[in-house]
Design a protein around this motif. Structure first.
Motif, PDB file in Angstrom:
ATOM      1  N   ALA A 135     101.326  40.278  41.780  1.00 19.04           N
ATOM      2  CA  ALA A 135      99.865  40.322  41.899  1.00 19.04           C
ATOM      3  C   ALA A 135      99.453  41.131  43.128  1.00 19.04           C
ATOM      4  N   GLU A 136     100.131  40.919  44.243  1.00 18.12           N
ATOM      5  CA  GLU A 136      99.847  41.684  45.464  1.00 18.12           C
ATOM      6  C   GLU A 136     100.116  43.173  45.234  1.00 18.12           C
ATOM      7  N   ARG A 137     101.240  43.482  44.589  1.00 17.13           N
ATOM      8  CA  ARG A 137     101.623  44.883  44.347  1.00 17.13           C
ATOM      9  C   ARG A 137     100.592  45.574  43.459  1.00 17.13           C
ATOM     10  N   GLU A 138     100.178  44.912  42.380  1.00 15.31           N
ATOM     11  CA  GLU A 138      99.205  45.496  41.451  1.00 15.31           C
ATOM     12  C   GLU A 138      97.879  45.744  42.163  1.00 15.31           C
ATOM     13  N   LEU A 139      97.434  44.786  42.955  1.00 14.68           N
ATOM     14  CA  LEU A 139      96.173  44.923  43.667  1.00 14.68           C
ATOM     15  C   LEU A 139      96.265  46.012  44.739  1.00 14.68           C
ATOM     16  N   THR A 140      97.380  46.106  45.412  1.00 15.38           N
ATOM     17  CA  THR A 140      97.593  47.164  46.411  1.00 15.38           C
ATOM     18  C   THR A 140      97.510  48.534  45.749  1.00 15.38           C
ATOM     19  N   GLU A 141      98.145  48.687  44.590  1.00 17.77           N
ATOM     20  CA  GLU A 141      98.111  49.965  43.882  1.00 17.77           C
ATOM     21  C   GLU A 141      96.700  50.304  43.420  1.00 17.77           C
ATOM     22  N   ARG A 142      95.972  49.315  42.922  1.00 17.63           N
ATOM     23  CA  ARG A 142      94.603  49.551  42.460  1.00 17.63           C
ATOM     24  C   ARG A 142      93.707  49.956  43.627  1.00 17.63           C
ATOM     25  N   ARG A 143      93.857  49.276  44.753  1.00 22.42           N
ATOM     26  CA  ARG A 143      93.030  49.608  45.919  1.00 22.42           C
ATOM     27  C   ARG A 143      93.378  50.980  46.468  1.00 22.42           C
ATOM     28  N   THR A 144      94.639  51.325  46.488  1.00 21.67           N
ATOM     29  CA  THR A 144      95.048  52.647  46.950  1.00 21.67           C
ATOM     30  C   THR A 144      94.474  53.722  46.037  1.00 21.67           C
ATOM     31  N   ALA A 146      91.739  53.592  44.395  1.00 20.80           N
ATOM     32  CA  ALA A 146      90.281  53.639  44.517  1.00 20.80           C
ATOM     33  C   ALA A 146      89.815  54.354  45.780  1.00 20.80           C
ATOM     34  N   LEU A 147      90.713  54.677  46.682  1.00 18.41           N
ATOM     35  CA  LEU A 147      90.328  55.252  47.972  1.00 18.41           C
ATOM     36  C   LEU A 147      89.499  56.526  47.843  1.00 18.41           C
ATOM     37  N   ALA A 148      89.854  57.393  46.925  1.00 18.54           N
ATOM     38  CA  ALA A 148      89.170  58.678  46.807  1.00 18.54           C
ATOM     39  C   ALA A 148      87.740  58.535  46.303  1.00 18.54           C
ATOM     40  N   GLY A 149      87.428  57.433  45.651  1.00 19.10           N
ATOM     41  CA  GLY A 149      86.105  57.284  45.058  1.00 19.10           C
ATOM     42  C   GLY A 149      85.094  56.518  45.883  1.00 19.10           C
ATOM     43  N   VAL A 150      85.443  56.199  47.128  1.00 18.93           N
ATOM     44  CA  VAL A 150      84.518  55.417  47.960  1.00 18.93           C
ATOM     45  C   VAL A 150      84.305  56.127  49.294  1.00 18.93           C
ATOM     46  N   PRO A 151      83.167  55.842  49.957  1.00 17.77           N
ATOM     47  CA  PRO A 151      82.897  56.492  51.247  1.00 17.77           C
ATOM     48  C   PRO A 151      83.833  56.009  52.349  1.00 17.77           C
ATOM     49  N   GLY A 152      83.809  56.716  53.457  1.00 21.79           N
ATOM     50  CA  GLY A 152      84.753  56.541  54.556  1.00 21.79           C
ATOM     51  C   GLY A 152      84.994  55.130  55.037  1.00 21.79           C
ATOM     52  N   LEU A 157      88.574  50.356  54.974  1.00 18.35           N
ATOM     53  CA  LEU A 157      88.763  48.928  54.726  1.00 18.35           C
ATOM     54  C   LEU A 157      89.746  48.705  53.577  1.00 18.35           C
ATOM     55  N   LEU A 158      89.561  49.435  52.469  1.00 16.59           N
ATOM     56  CA  LEU A 158      90.493  49.312  51.340  1.00 16.59           C
ATOM     57  C   LEU A 158      91.908  49.684  51.754  1.00 16.59           C
ATOM     58  N   ALA A 159      92.057  50.747  52.533  1.00  9.25           N
ATOM     59  CA  ALA A 159      93.390  51.172  52.971  1.00  9.25           C
ATOM     60  C   ALA A 159      94.034  50.114  53.857  1.00  9.25           C
TER      61      ALA A 159
END
Length: 177
Positions: A135-144, A146-152, A157-159
């Motif tokens: 679950a942690e791995r899947e969420l880490t991959e999803r958040r990584t 998403a980085l390009a689609g959100v502001p700085g 924070l996501l990173a």
């Protein structure tokens, strides 16, 4: 004559250094809190939607931790600090604690149990830890991703939270192989 390498030297990162890194990531998480512009006409911005999803994801993950701790009390000491950090991540993304009994449930209350549909906890501790690591791995991959689609600020924070999630995966799988 050369001396053999010391058998006491760790071959990889030590648990304490990873926990320190995760704690540092949690401190970075607390540095967020800027408002998002772009909320036009009542329609939430993409940034606000991403932040709300990240908060829900962290709450769900905290619920998984709580379910595993309830099913396997012997893992509580190992898992409680990780779960507490996940709850702080949810708060950093905007989940709020209840200010009064009339307010909505706190992050901790919402993430306290298996009522959120996290599913059954495996019977063995090893399988339960593997479930959390996945679950942690899947969420880490999803958040990584998403980085390009959100502001700085939200990207930082996501990173930071993704890095903490990667450290959690390591800690959950440490000693399994």
């Amino acid at each position: 004559m050369s001396l053999p390498a010391s058998p006491r030297l760790p071959s990889g990162p030590r648990r304490r250094s990873l926990l320190t890194s995760a704690a540092g990531a949690a401190l970075l998480v607390g540095c967020s809190g800027g408002s998002d512009s772009g909320d036009r006409g009542g329609e939430p911005s993409a940034s606000k939607r991403a932040r709300a999803r990240a908060a829900r994801d962290s709450e769900s993950l905290a619920g998984r931790y709580a379910a595993v701790i309830a099913a396997h009390p012997g893992l509580a000491e190992r898992l409680r600090p990780l779960r507490e950090e996940v709850v702080r991540h949810a708060e950093a993304f905007g989940a709020v604690r209840a200010a009064s009994p009339d307010a909505s449930p706190s992050v901790s209350a919402r993430a306290a149990g298996p009522e959120d549909g996290v599913g059954a906890v495996p019977a063995s501790e090893k399988d339960a830890l593997a479930l959390l690591a996945a679950a942690e791995r899947e969420l880490t991959e999803r958040r990584t991703g998403a980085l390009a689609g959100v502001p700085g600020e939200l990207a930082r924070l996501l990173a930071s939270v993704a890095a903490a999630g990667a450290a959690h995966v390591y800690l959950l799988t440490e000693g399994d192989g």
